[in-house]
Design an enzyme around this catalytic site. Structure first.
Site, PDB file in Angstrom:
ATOM      1  N   TRP A 164       0.843  -1.211   0.000  1.00 10.40           N
ATOM      2  CA  TRP A 164       0.000   0.000   0.000  1.00 10.40           C
ATOM      3  C   TRP A 164       0.875   1.256   0.000  1.00 10.40           C
ATOM      4  O   TRP A 164       0.520   2.270  -0.588  1.00 10.40           O
ATOM      5  CB  TRP A 164      -0.899  -0.026   1.242  1.00 10.40           C
ATOM      6  N   HIS A 165       2.044   1.146   0.665  1.00  6.21           N
ATOM      7  CA  HIS A 165       2.903   2.330   0.770  1.00  6.21           C
ATOM      8  C   HIS A 165       3.563   2.694  -0.552  1.00  6.21           C
ATOM      9  O   HIS A 165       3.989   3.838  -0.728  1.00  6.21           O
ATOM     10  CB  HIS A 165       3.984   2.113   1.836  1.00  6.21           C
ATOM     11  N   GLY A 166       3.689   1.761  -1.445  1.00  4.58           N
ATOM     12  CA  GLY A 166       4.304   2.111  -2.723  1.00  4.58           C
ATOM     13  C   GLY A 166       4.563   0.892  -3.581  1.00  4.58           C
ATOM     14  O   GLY A 166       4.663  -0.234  -3.088  1.00  4.58           O
ATOM     15  N   PHE A 215       2.409   8.234  -1.206  1.00  2.00           N
ATOM     16  CA  PHE A 215       1.753   6.935  -1.035  1.00  2.00           C
ATOM     17  C   PHE A 215       0.274   7.072  -1.381  1.00  2.00           C
ATOM     18  O   PHE A 215      -0.439   6.204  -1.543  1.00  2.00           O
ATOM     19  CB  PHE A 215       1.918   6.432   0.394  1.00  2.00           C
TER      20      PHE A 215
END
Lengths: 489, 352
Positions: free
Chosen positions: A324-326, A489
């Site tokens: 989800w962060h990248g 993000f």
């Protein structure tokens, strides 16, 4: 628009004036909605269409889900919402990543596949508002939340600018009820909100951007190994930077919202004093970890399907949380490490507990100490420091541009590569050391307290002096427009 | 705490902040400093936008600090009726900016390129090249919000001296603390606080204190010595230099193909700096080859007595009094030697 900009100062003053004029509640909400669109559009106006699409589709899908009794059709309406939201997120955030990995997979099988690298710009905050709208449709599907009849309230819930681009990730029950009745900040809310805005800006502008960004960015950008002390300094600098950057944003968001009379959920609770990783995730990006728990971990079965499945579910949740962060394997590894540490911690907690007898050595240490330290506090302090140590290891993957750089940094940190040059000047290293110690001590002291309770007990002159020092340091630092890390993000 | 106490705390904080800001501003003004604008990404982007509105003969300048100090924009405006668009970046190689302008089909104007060999011929990926590349990367991402902030910031910077980030920000002041660094670590030296200032049009100017005080001049000379400007290490040669020349030629060709003009400028340097530059970058191997390979005209200060009569107080840049006659002469020479009309009344003709 970022909170640390002159544009925002002007925007916020105008909005506060508008919000406090004697308009009807509906007009005030329309003002807030338009202001939120303006807040978002000042980055990249066309992306506002995505926000509208998500808002309109989820509003109507939720209504259809609520009025439909047939299970299959309900599932279908939910699927429309999920496909649209996750589809947009996948295309904009993971399109390039998927194509890159597909090309690599083909190459590994000896198939020459060449694709033009897609030139996709990531819409700011898409990961955040996607989760906000998803929580709404899923909660309506679960009959946990009745669909909101007012489109204005729903659109404002999705778009409300303080949380829109970097959280906190709000749930329908957090915000929609607050839009139903007229609200205006009380004097106390206004002052406390302004104090929180100052505190958040201090964390972002002074500590994250002013002091910590430079050493972290410098060392992590080097294509060669560095001295172990420099490597550790860079990791500790990033550790402080990312906390102050992100918690600073959340604190600003909560403060700004409070000035308008609305409460946003807490997002950070002194995570660097966490004892263990489950404690860490109860303190770090709380609205994301609870979202993942409620909409991923529990639906996967949580801990209800036996020990082995619990570990699998934990790992899946943390791996996807990392992703989800990248769109990078480094984020997956970061999530995987957190998942692994959570599993190990769970394993230890589930071991049969023995009757505890304080050892002789432990007693002697405690008796020899001049300060009355309780043994539990001591062991908790060591556990907190150990947790922070492991968290810092994981940050290496989070911050490094690629896997090779991360491994090189770790080898430098643990003295496997010792030949790297010294790169950081002494003042930079001193800044990192001072901020790291101060940050840990603050988190340890505040572990079971709240900012409100602590500052609320100060005499007014002390609070005023601290407040002015933060503002003066913000003015002196002058780094006014850099973006927040979590925007990407 | 009662609400009334929060109010008191708020008022106290406001009073202390206002008191500090006023005191801080008065303190620096009393120290004899002049207002200086921050040469940040937004100001560069704002200036970059102007290249599409240039009149015929109104030049765009790229390069490093020498063209920023030595070309006096006010004099240029008085002489020609146009103010040049100053895009030069201190301490950077202009090659990335040249490439960027060459790849912008809308740019068809007159381009003056400052050549300080140590910077111009810096390696791809070097600090000097990356610094320029960062500005270029920022420009297309310059959001509406940042543009509004920039205009508000300009109003504040026009009135408050302490908002000079390079000299008076917290970090800048902390860097001046006398803390010894670890042996073996390169620490960028501090320029004297009173060295100079920058105007809103990105014109760099030495301060009166710098011109009057040789100690301040020595402070700047110390920085040049520390940064290796006096070294006689030969610059790149062989394939690396050939590739650089080819890439510059490609950029120049693109601009000229659209009807634009490119003129290279070698600004004056003095004493040990000039001596070292002759050793490291012999004219025939670098400057002459650059003009020959690109086919673009160039003005080298040593070719003109009126341009080479000055002594740079810091060895590298002209004093403010000298920049005015220097600029006048430079305009005249560009027009005479290169058949370019820079004055407002006439139409620009192409270089032959």
């Amino acid at each position: 628009m970022v909170f640390n900009s002159y544009t925002f100062v002007l925007f916020f003053i105008l909005l506060l004036v508008l919000h406090n004029l004697p308009f009807s509640w509906k007009i005030k909400k329309i003002n807030l909605l338009l202001a939120s669109y303006l807040f978002y559009a000042l980055w990249n106006p066309p992306f506002i269409l995505l926000l509208w699409l998500s808002t309109v589709v989820d509003f109507y899908m939720a209504r259809l889900i609520a009025v439909t009794e047939d299970k299959t059709r309900r599932r279908m309406w939910l699927a429309v919402s999920l496909v649209l939201n996750l589809g947009m997120l996948s295309y904009f955030k993971y399109g390039g990543f998927l194509l890159e990995n597909f090309t690599a997979l083909m190459a590994s099988m000896g198939i020459a596949f060449q694709a033009v690298k897609p030139d996709i710009i990531l819409p700011v905050g898409i990961s955040f508002y996607t989760f906000v709208t998803l929580s709404y449709t899923i909660d309506v599907y679960r009959r946990k939340f009745a669909p909101e009849p007012s489109f204005l309230n729903f659109a404002l819930f999705v778009t409300y600018f303080p949380h829109l681009v970097a959280g906190p990730i709000v749930r329908p029950e957090d915000l929609i009820p607050q839009f139903k009745e007229p609200r205006k900040a009380t004097s106390y809310q206004m002052l406390w909100g302004l104090f929180l805005l100052s505190l958040g800006l201090f964390m972002k502008v002074v500590i994250a951007d002013g002091w910590m960004a430079e050493p972290a960015d410098f060392i992590f950008s080097l294509p060669f190994p560095v001295n172990p002390l420099d490597a550790w300094s860079a990791v500790l600098a990033f550790s402080a930077q990312i906390f102050c950057d992100f918690a600073g944003y959340s604190t600003c968001a909560i403060g700004v919202s409070l000035c308008l009379g609305f409460t946003l959920p807490e997002n950070f609770r002194f995570p660097y004093a966490a004892i263990g990783f489950s404690d860490f995730w109860r303190r770090w990006h709380i609205t994301l970890s609870t979202w993942l728990r409620d909409y991923l971990y529990i639906p996967l079965g949580g801990n209800r399907l036996g020990g082995f499945r619990t570990y699998i579910n934990l790992m899946i949740t943390m791996l996807l949380g990392g992703l989800w962060h990248g769109a990078s394997w480094n984020f997956v590894i970061w999530g995987g490490l957190h998942g692994l540490f959570l599993c190990i911690e769970r394993l230890f907690r589930n071991l049969p507990k023995k009757q505890k007898n304080p050892s002789l050595a432990e007693d002697m240490v405690i008796q020899a100490t001049l300060i009355p330290i309780r043994s539990k506090n001591m062991s908790n302090l060591f556990l907190a420091l150990f947790t922070l140590f492991l968290v810092n290891i994981t940050w290496v993957f989070f911050r490094s541009p690629d896997f090779g750089s991360a491994m090189r940094m770790l080898l430098c940190m643990f003295g496997v590569i010792t030949q790297g040059p010294k790169m950081l000047a002494t003042p930079d290293m001193l800044k990192v050391a001072i901020v790291t110690v101060a940050l840990f001590c603050t988190h340890w002291y505040m572990r079971d307290k709240s900012v409100k309770a602590v500052f609320g007990n100060f005499p007014w002159w002390l609070l005023g002096t601290i407040w002015s020092i933060m503002l003066i340091l913000i003015i002196l630092t002058q780094k006014s427009t850099s973006s927040f890390i979590y925007f990407q993000f | 705490m009662e609400t009334a106490d929060y109010k008191k705390a708020g008022w106290l904080a406001l009073a202390l902040v206002l008191l500090f800001v006023a005191g801080w501003e008065i303190y620096w003004r009393n120290q004899g400093f002049a207002l200086s604008f921050n040469d940040d990404e937004s100001l560069w982007a704002h200036t970059r936008k102007k290249i599409y509105n240039v009149a015929p003969g109104q030049p765009v300048i790229i390069g490093s600090s020498r063209v920023k100090f030595d070309i006096d924009q006010e004099t240029w405006k008085k002489e020609t009726g146009h103010q040049p668009v100053q895009l030069a970046l201190v301490g950077t190689s202009p090659r990335p900016v040249l490439r960027d302008l060459a790849n912008d089909p809308k740019f068809k104007g007159t381009l003056l390129v400052g050549v300080t060999e140590g910077l111009f011929f810096a390696a791809d990926g070097s600090f000097m090249e990356e610094r320029a590349a960062k500005r270029l990367a920022f420009y297309p991402r310059w959001s509406l919000s940042q543009q509004v902030s920039f205009h508000l910031n300009q109003v504040l910077e026009s009135n408050l001296l302490f908002l000079d980030e390079e000299r008076f920000s917290l970090n800048a002041l902390l860097k001046r603390l006398p803390i010894e660094s670890r042996p073996g670590v390169f620490v960028f030296p501090n320029f004297p606080l009173k060295m100079g200032y920058m105007k809103a049009d990105r014109q760099e100017v030495f301060s009166d204190a710098f011109v009057a005080d040789t100690a301040v001049q020595h402070g700047v000379q110390y920085v040049w010595r520390y940064l290796g400007m006096l070294g006689n290490k030969r610059g790149f040669s062989g394939d690396t230099l050939t590739n650089m020349m080819s890439s510059v030629k490609a950029s120049v060709d693109k601009i000229r193909a659209r009807g634009g003009t490119v003129i290279f400028l070698r600004m004056p340097s003095s004493n040990p700096a000039w001596a070292a530059e002759q050793q490291s970058y012999p004219r025939e191997l670098y400057w002459d080859r650059l003009l020959k390979e690109t086919g673009a005209p160039g003005i080298h200060f040593t070719d003109y007595p009126e341009l080479s009569k000055y002594v740079c107080p810091d060895w590298s840049h002209l004093s403010p009094a000298d920049t005015k006659p220097f600029t006048k002469d430079l305009i005249r020479i560009i027009e005479q030697k290169n058949h370019v009309t820079l004055r407002k009344t006439s139409a620009t003709t192409k270089i032959q």
